[in-house]
Design a protein around this motif. Structure first.
Motif, PDB file in Angstrom:
ATOM      1  N   VAL A 176       0.662  -1.028   0.150  1.00  0.00           N
ATOM      2  CA  VAL A 176       0.205   0.199  -0.106  1.00  0.00           C
ATOM      3  C   VAL A 176       0.566   1.409  -0.091  1.00  0.00           C
ATOM      4  CG1 VAL A 176      -1.440   1.564   1.326  1.00  0.00           C
ATOM      5  CG2 VAL A 176      -2.135  -0.827   1.670  1.00  0.00           C
ATOM      6  N   ARG A 177       1.071   2.219  -0.591  1.00  0.00           N
ATOM      7  CA  ARG A 177       1.057   3.581  -0.586  1.00  0.00           C
ATOM      8  C   ARG A 177      -0.060   4.664  -1.023  1.00  0.00           C
ATOM      9  NH1 ARG A 177       3.250   7.013  -5.672  1.00  0.00           N
ATOM     10  NH2 ARG A 177       2.812   5.245  -6.423  1.00  0.00           N
ATOM     11  N   ILE A 178       0.480   5.355  -0.196  1.00  0.00           N
ATOM     12  CA  ILE A 178      -0.617   6.551   0.704  1.00  0.00           C
ATOM     13  C   ILE A 178      -0.143   7.754  -0.180  1.00  0.00           C
ATOM     14  CG2 ILE A 178      -1.834   7.840   1.679  1.00  0.00           C
ATOM     15  CD1 ILE A 178      -2.975   5.729   3.031  1.00  0.00           C
ATOM     16  N   THR A 179       0.127   8.649  -1.141  1.00  0.00           N
ATOM     17  CA  THR A 179       0.253  10.192  -1.288  1.00  0.00           C
ATOM     18  C   THR A 179      -0.798  11.461  -0.428  1.00  0.00           C
ATOM     19  OG1 THR A 179       1.826   9.627  -3.387  1.00  0.00           O
ATOM     20  CG2 THR A 179       0.816  11.866  -3.327  1.00  0.00           C
ATOM     21  N   GLY A 180      -0.169  11.611   0.414  1.00  0.00           N
ATOM     22  CA  GLY A 180      -0.623  12.945   1.698  1.00  0.00           C
ATOM     23  C   GLY A 180      -0.635  13.790   0.779  1.00  0.00           C
ATOM     24  N   ALA A 181      -1.533  14.754   0.505  1.00  0.00           N
ATOM     25  CA  ALA A 181      -0.820  16.206  -0.014  1.00  0.00           C
ATOM     26  C   ALA A 181      -1.490  17.162   1.351  1.00  0.00           C
ATOM     27  CB  ALA A 181      -2.382  16.547  -1.447  1.00  0.00           C
ATOM     28  N   GLY A 182      -0.916  18.045   1.535  1.00  0.00           N
ATOM     29  CA  GLY A 182      -1.881  19.329   2.199  1.00  0.00           C
ATOM     30  C   GLY A 182      -0.435  20.323   2.053  1.00  0.00           C
ATOM     31  N   ALA A 183      -0.960  21.051   2.981  1.00  0.00           N
ATOM     32  CA  ALA A 183      -0.454  23.085   2.929  1.00  0.00           C
ATOM     33  C   ALA A 183       0.733  23.050   4.199  1.00  0.00           C
ATOM     34  CB  ALA A 183      -0.904  23.871   2.782  1.00  0.00           C
ATOM     35  N   ASP A 184       0.663  22.149   4.618  1.00  0.00           N
ATOM     36  CA  ASP A 184       1.971  22.064   5.909  1.00  0.00           C
ATOM     37  C   ASP A 184       3.158  21.138   5.788  1.00  0.00           C
ATOM     38  OD1 ASP A 184       2.353  23.565   8.523  1.00  0.00           O
ATOM     39  OD2 ASP A 184       2.542  20.918   9.001  1.00  0.00           O
ATOM     40  N   ARG A 185       3.686  21.110   5.331  1.00  0.00           N
ATOM     41  CA  ARG A 185       5.216  20.610   5.635  1.00  0.00           C
ATOM     42  C   ARG A 185       5.572  19.556   7.092  1.00  0.00           C
ATOM     43  NH1 ARG A 185      11.032  19.738   6.039  1.00  0.00           N
ATOM     44  NH2 ARG A 185      11.668  18.123   4.606  1.00  0.00           N
ATOM     45  N   ASP A 186       5.453  19.870   7.519  1.00  0.00           N
ATOM     46  CA  ASP A 186       5.658  19.331   9.123  1.00  0.00           C
ATOM     47  C   ASP A 186       4.683  18.247  10.178  1.00  0.00           C
ATOM     48  OD1 ASP A 186       8.257  20.931   9.598  1.00  0.00           O
ATOM     49  OD2 ASP A 186       7.097  21.970  10.206  1.00  0.00           O
ATOM     50  N   THR A 187       3.519  19.136   9.187  1.00  0.00           N
ATOM     51  CA  THR A 187       2.130  18.266   9.627  1.00  0.00           C
ATOM     52  C   THR A 187       2.486  16.494   8.954  1.00  0.00           C
ATOM     53  OG1 THR A 187       1.051  19.964  10.158  1.00  0.00           O
ATOM     54  CG2 THR A 187       0.613  17.708   9.930  1.00  0.00           C
ATOM     55  N   LEU A 188       2.568  16.541   7.485  1.00  0.00           N
ATOM     56  CA  LEU A 188       2.664  15.565   6.694  1.00  0.00           C
ATOM     57  C   LEU A 188       3.766  14.470   7.161  1.00  0.00           C
ATOM     58  CD1 LEU A 188       1.891  17.066   3.291  1.00  0.00           C
ATOM     59  CD2 LEU A 188       0.448  15.666   4.334  1.00  0.00           C
ATOM     60  N   ILE A 189       4.920  15.567   7.543  1.00  0.00           N
ATOM     61  CA  ILE A 189       5.731  14.420   7.371  1.00  0.00           C
ATOM     62  C   ILE A 189       5.217  13.825   8.793  1.00  0.00           C
ATOM     63  CG2 ILE A 189       8.100  14.712   8.590  1.00  0.00           C
ATOM     64  CD1 ILE A 189       8.845  16.862   6.553  1.00  0.00           C
ATOM     65  N   ARG A 190       5.258  14.711   9.960  1.00  0.00           N
ATOM     66  CA  ARG A 190       3.862  13.684  11.364  1.00  0.00           C
ATOM     67  C   ARG A 190       3.338  12.267  11.230  1.00  0.00           C
ATOM     68  NH1 ARG A 190       4.992  18.985  13.572  1.00  0.00           N
ATOM     69  NH2 ARG A 190       2.253  19.400  13.304  1.00  0.00           N
ATOM     70  N   THR A 191       2.246  12.817   9.587  1.00  0.00           N
ATOM     71  CA  THR A 191       1.625  11.880   9.956  1.00  0.00           C
ATOM     72  C   THR A 191       2.464  10.703   9.130  1.00  0.00           C
ATOM     73  OG1 THR A 191      -0.296  13.211   9.418  1.00  0.00           O
ATOM     74  CG2 THR A 191      -0.293  11.753   7.823  1.00  0.00           C
ATOM     75  N   GLY A 192       3.405  10.985   8.476  1.00  0.00           N
ATOM     76  CA  GLY A 192       3.676   9.943   7.292  1.00  0.00           C
ATOM     77  C   GLY A 192       4.347   8.900   8.413  1.00  0.00           C
ATOM     78  N   ASN A 193       4.951   9.744  10.010  1.00  0.00           N
ATOM     79  CA  ASN A 193       6.030   9.079  10.632  1.00  0.00           C
ATOM     80  C   ASN A 193       4.761   8.018  11.485  1.00  0.00           C
ATOM     81  OD1 ASN A 193       8.278   9.875   9.581  1.00  0.00           O
ATOM     82  ND2 ASN A 193       8.364  11.733  11.300  1.00  0.00           N
ATOM     83  N   ARG A 194       3.553   8.982  11.230  1.00  0.00           N
ATOM     84  CA  ARG A 194       2.605   7.532  12.361  1.00  0.00           C
ATOM     85  C   ARG A 194       2.641   6.496  11.572  1.00  0.00           C
ATOM     86  NH1 ARG A 194       0.876  13.688  13.931  1.00  0.00           N
ATOM     87  NH2 ARG A 194      -0.595  12.614  12.710  1.00  0.00           N
ATOM     88  N   LEU A 195       2.280   6.776  10.632  1.00  0.00           N
ATOM     89  CA  LEU A 195       1.465   5.912   9.647  1.00  0.00           C
ATOM     90  C   LEU A 195       2.020   4.642   8.653  1.00  0.00           C
ATOM     91  CD1 LEU A 195      -0.970   7.858   7.097  1.00  0.00           C
ATOM     92  CD2 LEU A 195      -1.920   6.455   8.833  1.00  0.00           C
ATOM     93  N   ARG A 196       3.726   5.045   9.284  1.00  0.00           N
ATOM     94  CA  ARG A 196       4.488   3.800   8.886  1.00  0.00           C
ATOM     95  C   ARG A 196       4.653   2.646  10.162  1.00  0.00           C
ATOM     96  NH1 ARG A 196       7.551   8.081   6.727  1.00  0.00           N
ATOM     97  NH2 ARG A 196       7.234   9.271   5.007  1.00  0.00           N
ATOM     98  N   ALA A 197       5.151   3.510  11.392  1.00  0.00           N
ATOM     99  CA  ALA A 197       5.087   2.758  12.776  1.00  0.00           C
ATOM    100  C   ALA A 197       3.275   2.028  12.423  1.00  0.00           C
ATOM    101  CB  ALA A 197       5.115   3.784  14.033  1.00  0.00           C
ATOM    102  N   PHE A 198       2.340   2.276  11.640  1.00  0.00           N
ATOM    103  CA  PHE A 198       1.477   0.935  12.282  1.00  0.00           C
ATOM    104  C   PHE A 198       1.374   0.621  11.790  1.00  0.00           C
ATOM    105  CE2 PHE A 198      -2.675   0.843  11.163  1.00  0.00           C
ATOM    106  CZ  PHE A 198      -3.418  -0.269  12.550  1.00  0.00           C
TER     107      PHE A 198
END
Length: 426
Positions: A176-198
């Motif tokens: 599974v690959r998610i491309t997550g779009a948004g306007a805030d880089r730091d929020t996206l990075i934290r989101t990606g880290n949480r999803l990878r850990a899960f």
């Protein structure tokens, strides 16, 4: 409370009609009857703002602000947030502020998660969209999800869990690959880290790529051309472009995204761009204005008619605030945070210079999707029953209602539709 400012008793009216010239009660009734309601004052403020009478518009907003409170009852809180939003827009137009008036600023993760806990809107949208995606990608060995508004990524752990649990033991789970779009880089990075850990915790092959968007515009697709026009602007150079792989099954998730687009032409260009990617499913979740308020159906958007737009937004958010009043304990700090950081900012955006598109309704979004070549993908009976179960288990109030109609699933409060979720296929 604010709603009683313009009320008068029947005995006052009777006294006023008795013909007594110096009757104090009759004069009081006449004054009360002439006093504008809070809604009238807010609509007058919007009208004055639209006509360019900024001092008068500011005075009207201040009258409401002086009587309303963010800690009062539902009517008070609603009035406060609309008056504040209009005052901010007046000040922005007068050049006295600003940064971002009329642009929905992201809420803190705490307020966002609190909203997810005390109100069913986000969970309903995520759960219903996830079920449509799960059914559309069933059997695929490589899945790519393009999430146009990833925010904190709370939509995806349940879907990742469901994909892992449905995997064929002989083949193992799909990638599974998610491309997550948004306007805030730091929020996206934290989101990606949480999803990878899960994903690691459930042994699911997973990749997350952040995609920075500016002004809610469509990203550049690596190796392809964008749709053109206003929608075809590029993502930030700080993140890679959107990559499409031919062996992936693509799902495009548009939860609370389409209303950010600039108008009919940009919406059409965006949907044409999505159609060119041949997704297996496109999920759309947007607010509903309710019947009879100009939000759906045929006709013009009336986006430049600010008083009309404010009236429609007040109808919508009055039901949202009433729902929170009925289901959340008085004095709740979580509710205060949600109304200030989530709903208050949504209201600011709704009355802002480009905030009128969210009340188009499913008829408009569906019509645009069909014009772009999409066909409705009916939601399964399981998806609808799952949404109803969500309400019974987590939001046990008789006021919330789930209804299936016009190929979509609606969540409402006291018979007023507030949110719709639909699925589409190319």
């Amino acid at each position: 409370m604010l709603g009683s400012l313009h009320s008068s008793s029947s005995s006052d009216t009777d006294n006023n009609n008795s013909g007594c010239k110096n009757n104090g009660g009759g004069e009081a009734a006449a004054v009360a009857a002439a006093a504008p309601s809070t809604r009238d004052l807010l609509l007058a403020c919007a009208d004055l703002l639209q006509r360019g009478d900024l001092p008068a518009a500011r005075r009207a907003a201040e009258i409401v602000l002086s009587a309303a409170s963010p800690r009062g009852d539902a009517a008070d809180r609603l009035a406060y947030h609309f008056a504040r939003a209009l005052a901010l827009r007046v000040d922005a137009k007068a050049g006295r502020v600003f940064v971002g008036a009329g642009v929905a600023r992201p809420a803190s993760s705490g307020a966002y998660l609190a909203f997810n806990q005390i109100a069913p809107f986000l969970r309903f949208a995520h759960l219903t969209a996830n079920q449509a995606i799960l059914e559309a990608v069933d059997g695929a060995r490589r899945v790519h999800i393009l999430d146009l508004d990833a925010v904190h990524g709370v939509q995806w752990p349940p879907l990742l869990q469901a994909i892992a649990e449905r995997a064929d033991p002989a083949l193992g789970p799909p990638e599974v690959r998610i491309t997550g779009a948004g306007a805030d880089r730091d929020t996206l990075i934290r989101t990606g880290n949480r999803l990878r850990a899960f994903a690691r915790s459930i042994h699911l092959p997973f990749h997350f790529t952040p995609l920075l968007l500016s002004c809610a515009t469509t990203p550049h697709v690596a190796g392809t051309s964008t749709a053109g026009g206003a929608a075809a602007t590029t993502a930030s150079s700080e993140a890679p472009g959107l990559e499409l792989h031919p062996d992936e099954t693509l799902a495009v998730n548009c939860v609370m995204f389409l209303h950010n687009l600039g108008g009919h032409d940009e919406l059409a260009a965006f949907l044409k761009w999505v159609k060119a990617m041949s997704p297996a499913v496109v999920t759309i979740a947007e607010r509903e204005a309710g019947s009879g308020s100009g939000g759906g159906g045929s006709g013009a958007d009336h986006i430049n008619d600010l008083p009309r737009r404010v009236g429609v937004a007040m109808d919508h958010y009055s039901a949202v605030f009433e729902a929170l009043e009925a289901t959340v304990p008085p004095g709740s700090r979580e509710r205060l945070a949600v109304e200030q950081e989530v709903l208050g900012r949504e209201i600011e955006a709704a009355v802002g210079p480009s905030g009128g598109r969210w009340w188009r309704g499913i008829e408009r979004w569906g019509g645009a999707a069909r014009c772009a070549g999409f066909a409705a993908r009916p939601l399964s009976a399981f998806a609808v029953s799952q949404a109803r179960l969500l309400l019974r288990l987590h939001y046990p109030s008789e006021g919330y209602l789930v209804q299936e109609a016009r190929g979509a699933c609606f969540l409402g409060w006291q018979m007023r539709p507030l949110l719709s979720v639909s699925a589409w296929q190319s």
